[in-house]
Design a protein around this motif. Structure first.
Motif, PDB file in Angstrom:
ATOM      1  N   ILE A  40      16.977 -39.218   5.385  1.00  0.00           N
ATOM      2  CA  ILE A  40      16.317 -39.492   6.654  1.00  0.00           C
ATOM      3  C   ILE A  40      15.142 -40.413   6.340  1.00  0.00           C
ATOM      4  CG2 ILE A  40      15.166 -38.482   8.651  1.00  0.00           C
ATOM      5  CD1 ILE A  40      16.541 -35.781   7.722  1.00  0.00           C
ATOM      6  N   GLY A  41      15.294 -41.709   6.622  1.00  0.00           N
ATOM      7  CA  GLY A  41      14.250 -42.671   6.260  1.00  0.00           C
ATOM      8  C   GLY A  41      14.110 -42.749   4.751  1.00  0.00           C
ATOM      9  N   ASP A  42      12.885 -42.528   4.241  1.00  0.00           N
ATOM     10  CA  ASP A  42      12.644 -42.523   2.796  1.00  0.00           C
ATOM     11  C   ASP A  42      12.671 -41.112   2.223  1.00  0.00           C
ATOM     12  OD1 ASP A  42      12.381 -45.258   2.699  1.00  0.00           O
ATOM     13  OD2 ASP A  42      10.211 -45.232   2.929  1.00  0.00           O
ATOM     14  N   LEU A  43      13.140 -40.168   3.010  1.00  0.00           N
ATOM     15  CA  LEU A  43      13.166 -38.769   2.603  1.00  0.00           C
ATOM     16  C   LEU A  43      14.601 -38.322   2.370  1.00  0.00           C
ATOM     17  CD1 LEU A  43      11.465 -36.149   2.290  1.00  0.00           C
ATOM     18  CD2 LEU A  43      11.988 -35.692   4.675  1.00  0.00           C
ATOM     19  N   ILE A  44      14.842 -37.688   1.240  1.00  0.00           N
ATOM     20  CA  ILE A  44      16.155 -37.148   0.918  1.00  0.00           C
ATOM     21  C   ILE A  44      16.036 -35.630   0.945  1.00  0.00           C
ATOM     22  CG2 ILE A  44      17.997 -37.004  -0.785  1.00  0.00           C
ATOM     23  CD1 ILE A  44      16.895 -39.704  -1.913  1.00  0.00           C
ATOM     24  N   LEU A  45      16.866 -34.981   1.735  1.00  0.00           N
ATOM     25  CA  LEU A  45      16.846 -33.532   1.852  1.00  0.00           C
ATOM     26  C   LEU A  45      18.059 -32.956   1.131  1.00  0.00           C
ATOM     27  CD1 LEU A  45      15.743 -30.880   3.021  1.00  0.00           C
ATOM     28  CD2 LEU A  45      17.090 -31.336   5.074  1.00  0.00           C
ATOM     29  N   VAL A  46      17.797 -32.066   0.171  1.00  0.00           N
ATOM     30  CA  VAL A  46      18.856 -31.362  -0.541  1.00  0.00           C
ATOM     31  C   VAL A  46      18.720 -29.887  -0.178  1.00  0.00           C
ATOM     32  CG1 VAL A  46      19.822 -30.755  -2.785  1.00  0.00           C
ATOM     33  CG2 VAL A  46      18.787 -33.006  -2.455  1.00  0.00           C
ATOM     34  N   THR A  47      19.753 -29.323   0.429  1.00  0.00           N
ATOM     35  CA  THR A  47      19.742 -27.919   0.818  1.00  0.00           C
ATOM     36  C   THR A  47      20.761 -27.175  -0.032  1.00  0.00           C
ATOM     37  OG1 THR A  47      19.213 -28.554   3.087  1.00  0.00           O
ATOM     38  CG2 THR A  47      20.015 -26.318   2.741  1.00  0.00           C
ATOM     39  N   LEU A  48      20.310 -26.120  -0.695  1.00  0.00           N
ATOM     40  CA  LEU A  48      21.184 -25.285  -1.502  1.00  0.00           C
ATOM     41  C   LEU A  48      21.215 -23.898  -0.885  1.00  0.00           C
ATOM     42  CD1 LEU A  48      19.819 -26.253  -5.018  1.00  0.00           C
ATOM     43  CD2 LEU A  48      21.771 -27.227  -3.847  1.00  0.00           C
ATOM     44  N   GLU A  49      22.411 -23.372  -0.709  1.00  0.00           N
ATOM     45  CA  GLU A  49      22.551 -22.044  -0.111  1.00  0.00           C
ATOM     46  C   GLU A  49      23.501 -21.221  -0.962  1.00  0.00           C
ATOM     47  OE1 GLU A  49      24.376 -20.301   3.961  1.00  0.00           O
ATOM     48  OE2 GLU A  49      22.898 -21.900   4.165  1.00  0.00           O
ATOM     49  N   GLY A  50      23.055 -20.041  -1.373  1.00  0.00           N
ATOM     50  CA  GLY A  50      23.891 -19.175  -2.195  1.00  0.00           C
ATOM     51  C   GLY A  50      24.054 -19.744  -3.592  1.00  0.00           C
ATOM     52  N   ASP A  51      25.126 -19.347  -4.256  1.00  0.00           N
ATOM     53  CA  ASP A  51      25.397 -19.847  -5.607  1.00  0.00           C
ATOM     54  C   ASP A  51      25.942 -21.263  -5.535  1.00  0.00           C
ATOM     55  OD1 ASP A  51      24.614 -17.562  -7.009  1.00  0.00           O
ATOM     56  OD2 ASP A  51      26.549 -16.609  -6.652  1.00  0.00           O
ATOM     57  N   VAL A  93      12.172 -36.444  -2.442  1.00  0.00           N
ATOM     58  CA  VAL A  93      13.260 -35.488  -2.316  1.00  0.00           C
ATOM     59  C   VAL A  93      12.669 -34.133  -1.951  1.00  0.00           C
ATOM     60  CG1 VAL A  93      15.175 -34.342  -3.508  1.00  0.00           C
ATOM     61  CG2 VAL A  93      14.623 -36.715  -4.042  1.00  0.00           C
ATOM     62  N   VAL A  94      13.183 -33.530  -0.904  1.00  0.00           N
ATOM     63  CA  VAL A  94      12.801 -32.175  -0.530  1.00  0.00           C
ATOM     64  C   VAL A  94      13.995 -31.282  -0.843  1.00  0.00           C
ATOM     65  CG1 VAL A  94      12.183 -30.624   1.349  1.00  0.00           C
ATOM     66  CG2 VAL A  94      11.234 -32.932   1.289  1.00  0.00           C
ATOM     67  N   VAL A  95      13.756 -30.275  -1.670  1.00  0.00           N
ATOM     68  CA  VAL A  95      14.822 -29.346  -2.039  1.00  0.00           C
ATOM     69  C   VAL A  95      14.561 -28.018  -1.346  1.00  0.00           C
ATOM     70  CG1 VAL A  95      16.045 -28.215  -3.923  1.00  0.00           C
ATOM     71  CG2 VAL A  95      15.051 -30.475  -4.285  1.00  0.00           C
ATOM     72  N   SER A  96      15.544 -27.553  -0.605  1.00  0.00           N
ATOM     73  CA  SER A  96      15.429 -26.302   0.145  1.00  0.00           C
ATOM     74  C   SER A  96      16.438 -25.302  -0.414  1.00  0.00           C
ATOM     75  CB  SER A  96      15.725 -26.572   1.624  1.00  0.00           C
ATOM     76  OG  SER A  96      15.827 -25.367   2.329  1.00  0.00           O
ATOM     77  N   PHE A  97      15.960 -24.101  -0.733  1.00  0.00           N
ATOM     78  CA  PHE A  97      16.824 -23.053  -1.266  1.00  0.00           C
ATOM     79  C   PHE A  97      16.936 -21.929  -0.247  1.00  0.00           C
ATOM     80  CE2 PHE A  97      14.483 -24.911  -4.829  1.00  0.00           C
ATOM     81  CZ  PHE A  97      15.536 -25.409  -5.571  1.00  0.00           C
ATOM     82  N   ASN A  98      18.144 -21.454  -0.007  1.00  0.00           N
ATOM     83  CA  ASN A  98      18.354 -20.322   0.894  1.00  0.00           C
ATOM     84  C   ASN A  98      19.165 -19.270   0.155  1.00  0.00           C
ATOM     85  OD1 ASN A  98      18.897 -18.476   2.852  1.00  0.00           O
ATOM     86  ND2 ASN A  98      19.894 -19.892   4.251  1.00  0.00           N
ATOM     87  N   PHE A  99      18.487 -18.203  -0.264  1.00  0.00           N
ATOM     88  CA  PHE A  99      19.162 -17.111  -0.947  1.00  0.00           C
ATOM     89  C   PHE A  99      19.119 -15.832  -0.115  1.00  0.00           C
ATOM     90  CE2 PHE A  99      17.585 -19.810  -4.488  1.00  0.00           C
ATOM     91  CZ  PHE A  99      18.814 -20.242  -4.939  1.00  0.00           C
ATOM     92  N   SER A 100      18.958 -15.963   1.189  1.00  0.00           N
ATOM     93  CA  SER A 100      18.817 -14.797   2.060  1.00  0.00           C
ATOM     94  C   SER A 100      20.067 -13.914   2.076  1.00  0.00           C
ATOM     95  CB  SER A 100      18.472 -15.225   3.484  1.00  0.00           C
ATOM     96  OG  SER A 100      19.507 -16.012   4.029  1.00  0.00           O
ATOM     97  N   GLN A 101      21.230 -14.498   1.846  1.00  0.00           N
ATOM     98  CA  GLN A 101      22.448 -13.704   1.879  1.00  0.00           C
ATOM     99  C   GLN A 101      22.627 -12.880   0.611  1.00  0.00           C
ATOM    100  OE1 GLN A 101      24.443 -17.563   2.179  1.00  0.00           O
ATOM    101  NE2 GLN A 101      26.051 -16.675   0.978  1.00  0.00           N
TER     102      GLN A 101
END
Length: 79
Positions: free
Chosen positions: A7-18, A42-50
């Motif tokens: 998104i523009g100059d921003l790279i979003l990396v979303t990781l969920e689970g393993d 780069v913005v790295v987002s982790f979702n381990f809620s499950q």
């Protein structure tokens, strides 16, 4: 599961689970493709809620560190 988007100059990396080794390699490949300039952030987002009550495994931590090291060596700032 993972998602990589720019998104523009921003790279979003979303990781969920393993995340598998193949997925880490795919993420690095995608980052190479879409990082137009070394100053992209780069913005790295982790979702381990499950994974209720289970912390991050050592293997997963190593995969995340590999991804962060890749970004560092590529000159991409990670948030």
């Amino acid at each position: 599961m993972y998602l990589v988007e720019k998104i523009g100059d921003l790279i979003l990396v979303t990781l969920e689970g393993d995340v598998t080794d193949d997925e880490i390699e795919a993420i690095k490949s995608r980052l190479k493709e879409i990082a137009e300039v070394a100053t992209d952030d780069v913005v790295v987002s982790f979702n381990f809620s499950q994974r209720k009550g289970v912390g991050m495994s050592f293997t997963m931590e190593m995969k995340i560190n590999e991804l962060l090291k890749f970004c560092h060596l590529a000159g991409l700032r990670v948030y």
